[in-house]
Design an enzyme around this catalytic site. Structure first.
Site, PDB file in Angstrom:
ATOM      1  N   LYS A 166     -15.869   4.700  17.542  1.00  0.00           N
ATOM      2  CA  LYS A 166     -15.917   6.094  17.100  1.00  0.00           C
ATOM      3  C   LYS A 166     -16.216   7.037  18.277  1.00  0.00           C
ATOM      4  CE  LYS A 166     -14.162   5.580  13.633  1.00  0.00           C
ATOM      5  NZ  LYS A 166     -13.105   6.351  12.934  1.00  0.00           N
ATOM      6  N   TYR A 210     -18.289  -0.772  16.018  1.00  0.00           N
ATOM      7  CA  TYR A 210     -17.781   0.405  15.308  1.00  0.00           C
ATOM      8  C   TYR A 210     -18.226   1.684  16.024  1.00  0.00           C
ATOM      9  CZ  TYR A 210     -17.115   3.823  11.541  1.00  0.00           C
ATOM     10  OH  TYR A 210     -16.742   4.923  10.802  1.00  0.00           O
ATOM     11  N   ASP A 260       0.445  -1.761  10.359  1.00  0.00           N
ATOM     12  CA  ASP A 260      -0.956  -2.172  10.378  1.00  0.00           C
ATOM     13  C   ASP A 260      -1.510  -1.953  11.781  1.00  0.00           C
ATOM     14  OD1 ASP A 260      -3.416  -3.417  10.321  1.00  0.00           O
ATOM     15  OD2 ASP A 260      -2.738  -4.993   8.955  1.00  0.00           O
ATOM     16  N   ARG A 296       0.834  -1.198   0.000  1.00  0.00           N
ATOM     17  CA  ARG A 296       0.000   0.000   0.000  1.00  0.00           C
ATOM     18  C   ARG A 296       0.881   1.266   0.000  1.00  0.00           C
ATOM     19  NH1 ARG A 296      -3.343   0.845  -1.833  1.00  0.00           N
ATOM     20  NH2 ARG A 296      -4.949   1.737  -0.503  1.00  0.00           N
ATOM     21  N   ASN A 307      -6.803   9.586  10.984  1.00  0.00           N
ATOM     22  CA  ASN A 307      -7.905   9.327  10.055  1.00  0.00           C
ATOM     23  C   ASN A 307      -8.199   7.840   9.870  1.00  0.00           C
ATOM     24  OD1 ASN A 307      -9.491   9.950   7.332  1.00  0.00           O
ATOM     25  ND2 ASN A 307      -7.938   8.396   6.879  1.00  0.00           N
TER      26      ASN A 307
HETATM   27  N1  LIG Z   1     -17.013   6.842   4.667  1.00  0.00           N
HETATM   28  C1  LIG Z   1     -17.886   7.235   5.563  1.00  0.00           C
HETATM   29  O1  LIG Z   1     -19.075   7.372   5.260  1.00  0.00           O
HETATM   30  C2  LIG Z   1     -17.449   7.572   6.971  1.00  0.00           C
HETATM   31  C3  LIG Z   1     -18.434   7.992   7.857  1.00  0.00           C
HETATM   32  C4  LIG Z   1     -18.068   8.339   9.153  1.00  0.00           C
HETATM   33  C5  LIG Z   1     -16.739   8.252   9.539  1.00  0.00           C
HETATM   34  N2  LIG Z   1     -15.802   7.806   8.649  1.00  0.00           N
HETATM   35  C6  LIG Z   1     -14.402   7.726   9.135  1.00  0.00           C
HETATM   36  O2  LIG Z   1     -13.550   8.431   8.258  1.00  0.00           O
HETATM   37  C7  LIG Z   1     -12.236   7.847   8.274  1.00  0.00           C
HETATM   38  C8  LIG Z   1     -11.790   7.591   6.857  1.00  0.00           C
HETATM   39  O3  LIG Z   1     -12.654   6.590   6.313  1.00  0.00           O
HETATM   40  P1  LIG Z   1     -12.867   6.397   4.744  1.00  0.00           P
HETATM   41  O4  LIG Z   1     -14.329   6.515   4.509  1.00  0.00           O
HETATM   42  O5  LIG Z   1     -11.937   7.257   3.993  1.00  0.00           O
HETATM   43  O6  LIG Z   1     -12.473   4.852   4.611  1.00  0.00           O
HETATM   44  P2  LIG Z   1     -11.586   4.071   3.518  1.00  0.00           P
HETATM   45  O7  LIG Z   1     -11.817   4.585   2.159  1.00  0.00           O
HETATM   46  O8  LIG Z   1     -11.874   2.641   3.815  1.00  0.00           O
HETATM   47  O9  LIG Z   1     -10.072   4.433   3.926  1.00  0.00           O
HETATM   48  C9  LIG Z   1      -9.569   4.039   5.171  1.00  0.00           C
HETATM   49  C10 LIG Z   1      -8.094   4.311   5.195  1.00  0.00           C
HETATM   50  O10 LIG Z   1      -7.574   3.854   6.459  1.00  0.00           O
HETATM   51  C11 LIG Z   1      -6.583   2.836   6.215  1.00  0.00           C
HETATM   52  N3  LIG Z   1      -6.644   1.813   7.240  1.00  0.00           N
HETATM   53  C12 LIG Z   1      -7.751   1.174   7.678  1.00  0.00           C
HETATM   54  N4  LIG Z   1      -7.404   0.257   8.598  1.00  0.00           N
HETATM   55  C13 LIG Z   1      -6.063   0.324   8.733  1.00  0.00           C
HETATM   56  C14 LIG Z   1      -5.130  -0.404   9.501  1.00  0.00           C
HETATM   57  N5  LIG Z   1      -5.527  -1.405  10.282  1.00  0.00           N
HETATM   58  N6  LIG Z   1      -3.836  -0.081   9.417  1.00  0.00           N
HETATM   59  C15 LIG Z   1      -3.424   0.919   8.591  1.00  0.00           C
HETATM   60  N7  LIG Z   1      -4.260   1.605   7.808  1.00  0.00           N
HETATM   61  C16 LIG Z   1      -5.570   1.319   7.872  1.00  0.00           C
HETATM   62  C17 LIG Z   1      -6.944   2.257   4.871  1.00  0.00           C
HETATM   63  O11 LIG Z   1      -5.843   1.533   4.320  1.00  0.00           O
HETATM   64  P3  LIG Z   1      -6.076   0.513   3.087  1.00  0.00           P
HETATM   65  O12 LIG Z   1      -6.271   1.392   1.902  1.00  0.00           O
HETATM   66  O13 LIG Z   1      -4.848  -0.305   3.046  1.00  0.00           O
HETATM   67  O14 LIG Z   1      -7.286  -0.281   3.447  1.00  0.00           O
HETATM   68  C18 LIG Z   1      -7.319   3.536   4.133  1.00  0.00           C
HETATM   69  O15 LIG Z   1      -6.162   4.245   3.747  1.00  0.00           O
HETATM   70  C19 LIG Z   1     -12.352   6.591   9.147  1.00  0.00           C
HETATM   71  O16 LIG Z   1     -11.851   6.854  10.439  1.00  0.00           O
HETATM   72  C20 LIG Z   1     -13.842   6.336   9.196  1.00  0.00           C
HETATM   73  O17 LIG Z   1     -14.211   5.619  10.365  1.00  0.00           O
HETATM   74  C21 LIG Z   1     -16.116   7.473   7.377  1.00  0.00           C
END
Ligand SMILES: NC(=O)c1ccc[n+]([C@@H]2O[C@H](COP(=O)([O-])OP(=O)(O)OC[C@H]3O[C@@H](n4cnc5c(N)ncnc54)[C@H](OP(=O)(O)O)[C@@H]3O)[C@@H](O)[C@H]2O)c1
Length: 354
Positions: free
Chosen positions: A233, A229, A145, A127, A171
C-alpha cells in the site's frame, strides 16, 4: 452542483471529523494487529474460490451478499440503485480495476447511476458474468488476474484496445495472501498498468492507513520476493505521487478509503469496522467528477476528500520514488515512459515534507 442524496460535499466529514480521525487511528493500530495476529476462526464471507453471483442469488443474496460481498456492500448497492440521480455535468469514460466487489463495485455502481460510461474489471470470466448481472448498465468488462503478471500485461492491451479513458481508478487489491502474490497483485500490477496503458487525464490509486507501516523493500521488488500488505500500500501511494510528478499535466492521487465493511474489511474474522462505507468510495466519485471545490487536487494522499497529514515520509520522497521505479523496471523489464526526464523537470521535484 445541486446536492444529491449522497452529497459530494464535506458535510459528513465536518460533522464527524473528530470521530473519523479517531477511527482512522484505531483503524491503523487495530488493522496493523490484523497482520500479525492469527486469523479468527469465523468470518462472514465464504472463500473467494466459491464466488459466483449465481451461488449468491441461489442463497437469496442479491449483489453476492455473503459470497463475494458483505451484506453492507449489497445493501449500499441497492441504496445507490434507488437513490442516486444523474450527474448534470459532462459524462466521463471511467475504468475501475477490481470492480466486481467492495469499494470498486460501489464506485462503479454510483458513477453508472450518474450516467458516466463505466468499464469494469474482473479477475476472470465467472466474475465478469457476476458483475454483468449486478451492474447491467456497464459499458464493458475487461478481465485479467493481477496475481499473474502475464495476465496483467494482456489486460493492459485489452484496455488500450477499447479506447481512451478520462479516469482510471486502480482499486483492485488483495489481502492475506502469501508475500509474492501481494507483490504481483498490489504493487507490480498497478505499476505495469500505469506504464503500459495509455494515460488518462486522471488516475486514482487505492492505498491504506497501513502504508504507514510499509517500507520500500527494493531488494524484494528486484528479486520478485515477498512484501507485506503495508509495503504494497506504500508502493501504491508512491506510484501515484511519482506518476503525478512525471505527468504534471494529469491529475493523479492516492486515496485511503478507511477501514470499511467490505469483504476485505472483515478479513481475519473481524465483525465490525470503524469507518463509513459510503465515505470509503465517495472520494473516488468526487475526484472522478471533479466539479466540487478542492476536487482538482493532484499529487496528494487523500482521506475522505481531504489531504491526509499522517503520511509515510517515503510517499513524497522523490529519490525513493525513483529507486522504486528503477526496481520495478528491473523486475518487469518495463520502464515507466516518463522515467527519462530532462534535468529541469528533476529540479522541480517536490522535497519530502515529513
Ligand atoms: N476494506 C478496507 O477496510 C480497506 C482499507 C484500506 C484500503 N482498502 C483498499 O481498498 C481497495 C478495495 O478493497 P475492498 O475493501 O473493496 O476489497 P474487496 O471487497 O475484497 O474487493 C476487492 C476487489 O478487487 C478485486 N481483486 C482483488 N485481487 C484481484 C486480482 N488479483 N485480480 C483481479 N481483481 C482482483 C476483487 O475481485 P474478486 O471479487 O474476484 O475477489 C474485488 O473486485 C483495495 O485496494 C484495498 O487494499 C480497503
Amino acid at each position: 452542483m445541486k446536492l444529491h442524496p449522497t452529497s459530494l460535499t464535506r458535510r459528513g466529514l465536518l460533522l464527524t471529523g473528530a470521530a473519523l480521525s479517531a477511527a482512522a487511528l484505531a483503524s491503523c493500530s487495530s488493522a496493523t494487529t490484523q497482520e500479525t495476529v492469527a486469523p479468527a476462526q469465523t468470518g462472514p464471507i465464504a472463500d473467494r474460490t466459491e464466488t459466483s453471483g449465481d451461488t449468491a442469488r441461489a442463497h437469496g443474496g442479491p449483489y453476492g451478499a455473503g459470497v463475494y460481498n458483505t451484506r453492507q456492500v449489497a445493501d449500499e448497492l441497492a441504496w445507490i440503485d434507488e437513490n442516486v440521480h444523474p450527474f448534470d455535468g459532462s459524462s466521463k469514460r471511467i475504468l475501475i480495476t477490481g470492480s466486481t466487489a467492495g469499494a470498486g463495485q460501489l464506485t462503479a455502481a454510483y458513477l453508472l447511476k450518474r450516467r458516466h460510461t463505466v468499464v469494469v474489471h474482473a479477475r476472470n470470466e465467472q466474475r465478469a458474468a457476476d458483475v454483468r448481472q449486478d451492474l447491467p448498465g456497464i459499458d464493458d468488462v475487461v478481465t485479467g488476474d493481477l496475481l499473474d503478471l502475464d495476465q496483467t500485461r494482456a489486460l493492459a492491451q485489452q484496455i488500450n484496445s477499447i479506447g481512451a479513458f478520462d479516469v482510471i481508478i486502480h482499486n483492485a487489491g488483495e489481502y492475506g495472501l502469501q508475500d509474492v502474490e501481494l507483490l504481483n497483485s498490489n504493487s507490480l500490477s498497478p505499476y505495469l498498468l500505469t506504464a503500459l496503458v495509455t494515460p488518462p487525464r486522471q488516475l486514482i490509486y487505492l492505498t491504506s492507513d497501513l502504508h504507514l507501516s510499509g517500507d520500500l523493500k527494493l531488494d524484494e521488488v528486484r528479486s520478485g520476493s515477498g512484501i507485506s500488505y503495508g509495503d504494497s500500500k506504500l508502493h501504491m501511494a508512491m506510484i501515484a505521487t511519482a506518476a503525478a510528478r512525471f505527468w504534471p499535466d494529469r491529475q493523479i492521487n492516492a486515496v485511503a478509503p478507511g477501514w470499511i465493511p467490505t469483504r476485505m474489511g472483515f478479513h481475519n474474522g473481524n465483525t465490525s469496522t470503524p469507518d463509513s462505507l459510503r465515505d470509503g468510495y465517495m472520494t473516488q466519485v468526487w475526484l472522478a467528477e471533479g466539479t466540487e471545490p478542492g476536487s482538482d487536487v493532484t499529487g496528494e494522499f487523500l482521506f475522505h476528500q481531504r489531504v491526509e497529514a499522517r503520511v509515510n515520509k517515503l510517499v513524497h520522497d522523490t529519490q525513493a520514488q525513483d529507486s522504486l521505479f528503477a526496481a520495478y523496471a528491473e523486475q518487469t523489464g518495463v520502464s515507466f515512459p516518463a522515467a527519462n526526464l530532462p534535468p529541469d523537470h528533476k529540479a522541480a521535484r517536490r522535497e519530502p515534507t515529513a
